[in-house]
Design an enzyme around this catalytic site. Structure first.
Site, PDB file in Angstrom:
ATOM      1  N   VAL A 269       0.826  -1.199   0.000  1.00  0.00           N
ATOM      2  CA  VAL A 269       0.000   0.000   0.000  1.00  0.00           C
ATOM      3  C   VAL A 269       0.863   1.253   0.000  1.00  0.00           C
ATOM      4  O   VAL A 269       0.357   2.358   0.162  1.00  0.00           O
ATOM      5  CB  VAL A 269      -0.961   0.066   1.224  1.00  0.00           C
ATOM      6  CG1 VAL A 269      -1.848  -1.150   1.277  1.00  0.00           C
ATOM      7  CG2 VAL A 269      -0.183   0.204   2.504  1.00  0.00           C
ATOM      8  N   ARG A 271       4.317   2.358  -2.190  1.00  0.00           N
ATOM      9  CA  ARG A 271       4.527   2.796  -3.561  1.00  0.00           C
ATOM     10  C   ARG A 271       5.065   1.606  -4.344  1.00  0.00           C
ATOM     11  O   ARG A 271       5.896   0.846  -3.830  1.00  0.00           O
ATOM     12  CB  ARG A 271       5.530   3.961  -3.644  1.00  0.00           C
ATOM     13  CG  ARG A 271       4.972   5.314  -3.195  1.00  0.00           C
ATOM     14  CD  ARG A 271       3.972   5.874  -4.209  1.00  0.00           C
ATOM     15  NE  ARG A 271       3.466   7.189  -3.846  1.00  0.00           N
ATOM     16  CZ  ARG A 271       2.371   7.389  -3.115  1.00  0.00           C
ATOM     17  NH1 ARG A 271       1.693   6.359  -2.642  1.00  0.00           N
ATOM     18  NH2 ARG A 271       1.960   8.622  -2.846  1.00  0.00           N
ATOM     19  N   ASP A 295      -2.133  -2.536  -4.101  1.00  0.00           N
ATOM     20  CA  ASP A 295      -2.924  -1.328  -4.373  1.00  0.00           C
ATOM     21  C   ASP A 295      -2.094  -0.329  -5.165  1.00  0.00           C
ATOM     22  O   ASP A 295      -2.608   0.632  -5.706  1.00  0.00           O
ATOM     23  CB  ASP A 295      -3.407  -0.688  -3.062  1.00  0.00           C
ATOM     24  CG  ASP A 295      -4.419   0.430  -3.301  1.00  0.00           C
ATOM     25  OD1 ASP A 295      -4.252   1.528  -2.723  1.00  0.00           O
ATOM     26  OD2 ASP A 295      -5.358   0.224  -4.095  1.00  0.00           O
ATOM     27  N   GLU A 300       1.413   3.368 -12.962  1.00  0.00           N
ATOM     28  CA  GLU A 300      -0.034   3.506 -12.757  1.00  0.00           C
ATOM     29  C   GLU A 300      -0.559   4.527 -13.756  1.00  0.00           C
ATOM     30  O   GLU A 300      -0.008   5.630 -13.836  1.00  0.00           O
ATOM     31  CB  GLU A 300      -0.329   3.978 -11.330  1.00  0.00           C
ATOM     32  CG  GLU A 300       0.042   2.971 -10.257  1.00  0.00           C
ATOM     33  CD  GLU A 300      -0.155   3.505  -8.840  1.00  0.00           C
ATOM     34  OE1 GLU A 300      -0.825   4.545  -8.665  1.00  0.00           O
ATOM     35  OE2 GLU A 300       0.363   2.881  -7.895  1.00  0.00           O
ATOM     36  N   HIS A 319      -5.000   1.685  -7.010  1.00  0.00           N
ATOM     37  CA  HIS A 319      -4.537   2.722  -6.071  1.00  0.00           C
ATOM     38  C   HIS A 319      -5.719   3.501  -5.518  1.00  0.00           C
ATOM     39  O   HIS A 319      -5.723   4.733  -5.488  1.00  0.00           O
ATOM     40  CB  HIS A 319      -3.547   3.673  -6.767  1.00  0.00           C
ATOM     41  CG  HIS A 319      -2.714   4.463  -5.774  1.00  0.00           C
ATOM     42  ND1 HIS A 319      -1.543   5.117  -6.127  1.00  0.00           N
ATOM     43  CD2 HIS A 319      -2.864   4.721  -4.461  1.00  0.00           C
ATOM     44  CE1 HIS A 319      -1.020   5.719  -5.068  1.00  0.00           C
ATOM     45  NE2 HIS A 319      -1.817   5.500  -4.049  1.00  0.00           N
TER      46      HIS A 319
END
Lengths: 359, 400
Positions: A269, A271, A295, A300, A319
């Site tokens: 959770v 990076r 996540d 991304e 995310h």
């Protein structure tokens, strides 16, 4: 070092669940003249754009790029605060610092500042940086325990069996008695540990300054970064909740993963770049890791070519596991109600970031 | 409607329902916290009770033995969860006379001079409901029935009710934490919209969406027993508000985990349904609770609530549950138990998108039944031979 106080009396950092809301008899001794580096129509910034600011303080301008700011006019007003909610602020922010030497404080609406961090910022000694640490931690803690249970109760198997109307009993694992290793034992790590303890899990915490967590009632062991492999070998569930800095980039590499306990689950959770994604994909494909809950990923949005999409044992989220309807607004409220009030009274600002360390 | 909100002093409440000597013994102390040495608290909880220390297991000596335990075990022949009893070393003064699944299996014992005084019955025993009263009739020397599982609904019958004078104990508290873990997973499953995540993953779609927090939401627990309490223990750390519903609300008055406690009765249940974001049904199946969560209850349910059943299927009127799901009043349901198990392929639950189905296995850890047998061997057998009160009394007439 400062011991962590669970009762909100810790004066340095904010935690939405435990901190006592600001109140003070102190006099207002200066004005905040604020620049907002973000979108003018961002409703999550309304507590700043339309809310009640301390007496004498005001919002001077809102913009996303340098051209949005009337530099000569603003120079006369001597802005001293920059509030950043933009997603790509790095260059513009440096330009603003350059244009306005009167800036003394920058607040980031997000917790991670890896998108703002730069050598120029690290060198700007006159600027205090604060962030939104502690505003989303409990939501991410909830996600963490869900990800653990997802694998412990074999949720994928339940979904498959349902599709085939298959009533086959199988054994589930308990979280109780299992070990959660937390890499990066900050606010999110602590929030996850608090929940994990309620489940009867054991918690191993890993952080740069293990002495700061000595005596922490919610972890069983505290390790330094050099003990990462030990943590990996002892944890059934590994939570990566560290910030992205030069020290943490690629921290969970092939070697660390090779030390993972049998059937371990990795949850990220923090990076994406903290984990070596190729090594992760390998380990997930060959059974070295039972599964992963991600996540965050290195890129991304996650490109469609990434093998992560097709690995059955990956729980993937965009995310968004801290994206509640109100979290960004609450972050802005924290800036307005907590830190701005402190700033104008010359009091110590919460959630100060180490510009050099990057978190 | 009996509503008790904390904090409040304990008021002496006249027990108006059926009371047996067993029940009277359990009225005084209701949580292990108040009685860590289990001197008065009569129930076992695997996480909170202290194993062995007060089990007399270590203290049994020829002097402390008041009577011997001569045990017969009613179970499936190959049930290795009963290892601790069938093959293990038993406490001093305890003897296993035989194992079997029907009365006929114990024929040899009928004329023996060693008559059993304890029967240990496992749900693996086929037709246990028929066999147990037959065994009790054939061996009038039996003075104690221990049920390996927590639910005794598989044993309850009119024939068994004739033996309500015999102490009966069960495995309450053995499985509660596993089910609490399942409960929180089920809540998060809907709060974080796990189905959407799986769908997006299948379509390689990276699309942010809002998630909900459990923090600040309300969990309503129907049947606030050991399982309900285990759920409350975890849910409260998440920052959820807890509403508990049980037959004896005063027994939970000082429970720090519940914000509000309701008694039973239609209006209490409806109130809970209308106030809860997540409803956890953990009640046992008894004459009183069968069909309790019915159409009326689902009519007043809070919009978008999630219904979780991990107690017994028959407590819920499945048709009205399906209706509430189809009508969109409920966001979803997570069901570990059903009226008919295995769930028949024709059941509508299979096809409902917003239902999480599990095959009554969310407490089925590798060791759970072994531990239940160990509890009998390590905790209740020593108490029996030393003449102490047995843990986990149940009332075969009431059904739990």
């Amino acid at each position: 070092g400062i011991l962590y106080a669970m009762d909100g009396s810790n004066k340095k950092y904010y935690n939405r669940e435990t901190s006592i809301p600001f109140s003070s008899d102190g006099d207002i001794i200066k004005e905040a003249k604020i620049l907002s580096l973000g979108k003018a129509d961002d409703i999550n910034n309304e507590p700043l754009y339309k809310g009640q600011l301390p007496e004498g303080s005001r919002l001077l301008a809102v913009g996303l790029v340098l051209e949005d700011f009337d530099i000569p006019a603003l120079k006369l007003q001597e802005p001293n605060v920059i509030f950043i909610s933009s997603s790509y602020p790095r260059e513009v922010f440096l330009q603003l610092l350059d244009a306005f030497p009167t800036i003394e404080w920058m607040h980031s609406r997000s917790t991670g500042i890896d998108h703002i961090q730069s050598k120029g910022l690290a060198a700007a000694e006159h600027v205090v940086v604060t962030n939104s640490k502690g505003c989303y931690s409990s939501t991410l803690a909830e996600y963490t325990l869900m990800a653990c249970a997802y694998f412990a109760k074999d949720l994928p198997r339940l979904m498959r069996q349902k599709q085939h109307k298959d009533w086959s009993k199988y054994e589930v694992l308990e979280l109780r008695g299992a070990t959660l290793g937390v890499v990066g034992y900050g606010d999110i790590g602590r929030a996850a540990s608090k929940l994990a303890k309620a489940y009867g899990m054991k918690v191993i915490a890993l952080r740069r300054n293990p002495t700061l967590s000595k005596g922490c009632p919610i972890c069983d062991k505290v390790y330094g970064v050099d003990q990462l492999n030990t943590l990996m070998s002892e944890s059934d569930y590994v939570l990566v909740a560290a910030p992205l800095t030069d020290a943490t980039r690629g921290l969970i590499d092939a070697d660390a993963i090779a030390h993972a306990k049998k059937d371990a689950v990795l949850i990220n959770v923090g990076r994406g770049p903290i984990i070596d994604e190729d090594a992760l994909i390998d380990a997930l494909s060959n059974g070295k890791l039972k599964g992963a809950g991600l996540d965050v990923t290195t890129l991304e949005p996650l490109p469609t070519e990434s093998p992560l999409w097709e690995l059955d044992n990956v729980l993937l989220s965009p995310h968004n596991m801290d994206v509640t309807a109100t979290f960004l607004r609450e972050s802005t409220e924290f800036f307005v109600n907590e830190n701005l009030e402190r700033f104008v009274r010359g009091e110590f600002l919460l959630n100060q970031v180490d510009k050099v360390a990057g978190y | 409607l009996k509503v008790v909100s904390r904090p409040s002093p304990i008021n002496p409440i006249v027990r108006s329902f059926h009371s047996s000597s067993l029940r009277a013994a359990t009225n005084t102390v209701t949580t292990p916290h108040a009685d860590p040495q289990l001197k008065n608290y009569k129930f076992w909880n695997r996480e909170e009770s202290t194993p062995g220390q007060f089990s007399y297991l270590l203290d049994i000596s020829p002097e402390s033995i008041r009577k011997e335990a001569r045990i017969i075990s009613l179970s499936a022949p190959d049930d290795d969860a009963n290892h601790a009893l069938h093959e293990g070393v038993l406490p001093m003064g305890c003897h296993l006379l035989g194992t079997g699944s029907t009365l006929q299996d114990f024929d040899e014992l009928r004329n023996s001079n060693q008559q059993p005084n304890v029967v240990f019955v496992s749900p693996s025993c086929p037709k246990a409901r028929v066999q147990l009263p037959l065994v009790l009739a054939a061996f009038p020397s039996i003075e104690w029935i221990h049920c390996r599982s927590a639910g005794i609904d598989f044993l309850v019958s009119d024939a068994l009710a004739a033996y309500k004078h015999l102490p009966c104990t069960n495995a309450k508290g053995q499985f509660s934490s596993s089910l609490a873990e399942y409960t929180m997973m089920a809540c998060s499953y809907f709060a974080k919209d796990l189905p959407r995540l799986m769908q997006q993953k299948k379509g390689k779609k990276w699309e942010k969406y809002e998630v909900e927090e459990l923090r600040g939401k309300t969990m309503g627990i129907v049947g606030y027993g050991d399982i309900g309490r285990a759920c409350a223990k975890i849910a409260s750390v998440y920052g959820m508000k807890i509403i508990a519903l049980r037959r004896n609300p005063s027994m939970s008055e000082v429970d720090p985990l519940c914000d509000v406690v309701y008694g039973t009765g239609k209006s209490s249940l409806n109130k809970l349904m209308s106030e809860s974001d997540f409803i956890v049904c953990s009640a046992p199946s008894t004459v009183e609770t069968r069909g309790m969560v019915n159409a009326d209850a689902f009519k007043v349910v809070k919009q978008n609530a999630v219904f979780i059943n991990l107690g017994r299927g028959p407590v819920v009127d499945e048709e009205s549950l399906v209706e509430a799901l189809r009508a969109g009043r409920l966001r979803g349901a997570a069901l570990d138990v059903f009226i008919e198990e295995p769930l028949p392929p024709e059941s509508e639950f299979w096809d409902l998108e917003n239902v999480l189905i599990s095959p009554h296995n969310m407490d089925q850890t590798g060791s759970f039944m072994h531990e239940a047998t160990e509890f009998f061997v390590n905790e209740n057998l020593p108490r029996f031979v030393c003449g102490e009160d047995l843990l986990n009394p149940v009332d075969v007439e009431i059904g739990y």
